[in-house]
Design a protein around this motif. Structure first.
Motif, PDB file in Angstrom:
ATOM      1  N   UNK A 194       0.837  -1.201   0.000  1.00  0.00           N
ATOM      2  CA  UNK A 194       0.000   0.000   0.000  1.00  0.00           C
ATOM      3  C   UNK A 194       0.870   1.249   0.000  1.00  0.00           C
ATOM      4  N   UNK A 195       1.896   1.268   0.838  1.00  0.00           N
ATOM      5  CA  UNK A 195       2.786   2.433   0.909  1.00  0.00           C
ATOM      6  C   UNK A 195       3.520   2.628  -0.412  1.00  0.00           C
ATOM      7  N   UNK A 196       3.975   1.551  -1.024  1.00  0.00           N
ATOM      8  CA  UNK A 196       4.699   1.650  -2.284  1.00  0.00           C
ATOM      9  C   UNK A 196       3.785   2.145  -3.402  1.00  0.00           C
ATOM     10  N   UNK A 197       2.543   1.698  -3.409  1.00  0.00           N
ATOM     11  CA  UNK A 197       1.625   2.127  -4.464  1.00  0.00           C
ATOM     12  C   UNK A 197       1.211   3.581  -4.299  1.00  0.00           C
ATOM     13  N   UNK A 198       1.247   4.092  -3.083  1.00  0.00           N
ATOM     14  CA  UNK A 198       0.872   5.482  -2.834  1.00  0.00           C
ATOM     15  C   UNK A 198       2.037   6.441  -3.055  1.00  0.00           C
ATOM     16  N   UNK A 199       3.250   5.923  -3.099  1.00  0.00           N
ATOM     17  CA  UNK A 199       4.430   6.775  -3.236  1.00  0.00           C
ATOM     18  C   UNK A 199       4.608   7.210  -4.688  1.00  0.00           C
ATOM     19  N   UNK A 200       5.128   8.410  -4.861  1.00  0.00           N
ATOM     20  CA  UNK A 200       5.402   8.909  -6.209  1.00  0.00           C
ATOM     21  C   UNK A 200       6.678   8.312  -6.775  1.00  0.00           C
ATOM     22  N   UNK A 230      10.580   2.541   4.400  1.00  0.00           N
ATOM     23  CA  UNK A 230      10.311   1.111   4.545  1.00  0.00           C
ATOM     24  C   UNK A 230      10.374   0.715   6.011  1.00  0.00           C
ATOM     25  N   UNK A 231      11.399   1.198   6.718  1.00  0.00           N
ATOM     26  CA  UNK A 231      11.517   0.908   8.150  1.00  0.00           C
ATOM     27  C   UNK A 231      10.306   1.424   8.920  1.00  0.00           C
ATOM     28  N   UNK A 232       9.812   2.605   8.528  1.00  0.00           N
ATOM     29  CA  UNK A 232       8.647   3.177   9.212  1.00  0.00           C
ATOM     30  C   UNK A 232       7.406   2.316   8.974  1.00  0.00           C
ATOM     31  N   UNK A 233       7.197   1.891   7.738  1.00  0.00           N
ATOM     32  CA  UNK A 233       6.037   1.058   7.423  1.00  0.00           C
ATOM     33  C   UNK A 233       6.115  -0.272   8.159  1.00  0.00           C
ATOM     34  N   UNK A 234       7.307  -0.849   8.214  1.00  0.00           N
ATOM     35  CA  UNK A 234       7.487  -2.144   8.860  1.00  0.00           C
ATOM     36  C   UNK A 234       7.708  -2.032  10.358  1.00  0.00           C
ATOM     37  N   UNK A 235       7.680  -0.808  10.872  1.00  0.00           N
ATOM     38  CA  UNK A 235       7.856  -0.536  12.308  1.00  0.00           C
ATOM     39  C   UNK A 235       9.191  -1.040  12.850  1.00  0.00           C
ATOM     40  N   UNK A 236      10.215  -0.915  12.027  1.00  0.00           N
ATOM     41  CA  UNK A 236      11.559  -1.344  12.444  1.00  0.00           C
ATOM     42  C   UNK A 236      12.179  -0.316  13.370  1.00  0.00           C
ATOM     43  N   UNK A 237      11.897   0.946  13.133  1.00  0.00           N
ATOM     44  CA  UNK A 237      12.485   2.012  13.937  1.00  0.00           C
ATOM     45  C   UNK A 237      12.109   1.854  15.400  1.00  0.00           C
ATOM     46  N   UNK A 238      10.888   1.389  15.683  1.00  0.00           N
ATOM     47  CA  UNK A 238      10.466   1.186  17.059  1.00  0.00           C
ATOM     48  C   UNK A 238      11.363   0.167  17.748  1.00  0.00           C
ATOM     49  N   UNK A 239      11.766  -0.867  17.037  1.00  0.00           N
ATOM     50  CA  UNK A 239      12.610  -1.911  17.605  1.00  0.00           C
ATOM     51  C   UNK A 239      14.031  -1.415  17.848  1.00  0.00           C
ATOM     52  N   UNK A 240      14.530  -0.534  16.976  1.00  0.00           N
ATOM     53  CA  UNK A 240      15.889  -0.014  17.122  1.00  0.00           C
ATOM     54  C   UNK A 240      16.020   0.876  18.357  1.00  0.00           C
ATOM     55  N   UNK A 241      14.949   1.606  18.684  1.00  0.00           N
ATOM     56  CA  UNK A 241      14.987   2.565  19.783  1.00  0.00           C
ATOM     57  C   UNK A 241      14.980   1.894  21.161  1.00  0.00           C
ATOM     58  N   UNK A 242      14.570   0.652  21.228  1.00  0.00           N
ATOM     59  CA  UNK A 242      14.454   0.000  22.535  1.00  0.00           C
ATOM     60  C   UNK A 242      15.723  -0.719  22.911  1.00  0.00           C
TER      61      UNK A 242
END
Length: 52
Positions: free
Chosen positions: A26-32, A40-52
Motif C-alpha cells: 500500500x505504501x509503495x503504491x501510494x508513493x510517487x 520502509x523501516x517506518x512502514x514495517x515498524x523497524x524504527x520502534x525496535x531499534x529505539x528499545x
C-alpha cells in the motif's frame, strides 16, 4: 476432502508477515517514487525496535 469440523489452523507469524507485506505494498503504491529505506523501516515498524 477437508474435515467439516472447522479445524482451520492459523499460523500467527505468517499472518503477521502477510499484514506487513500488505502495508508495504500500500505504501509503495501510494508513493510517487521508490520508497527510501527510512520509509520502509517506518512502514514495517523497524524504527520502534531499534529505539528499545
Amino acid at each position: 476432502m477437508a474435515p467439516l469440523g472447522g479445524t482451520a489452523v492459523q499460523d500467527h507469524v505468517a499472518l503477521a508477515e502477510i499484514e506487513l507485506c500488505g502495508e508495504l505494498i500500500i505504501a509503495a503504491s501510494a508513493a510517487e517514487d521508490r520508497l527510501s529505506l527510512e520509509s520502509i523501516d517506518e512502514v514495517l515498524r523497524v524504527a520502534d525496535e531499534k529505539d528499545t
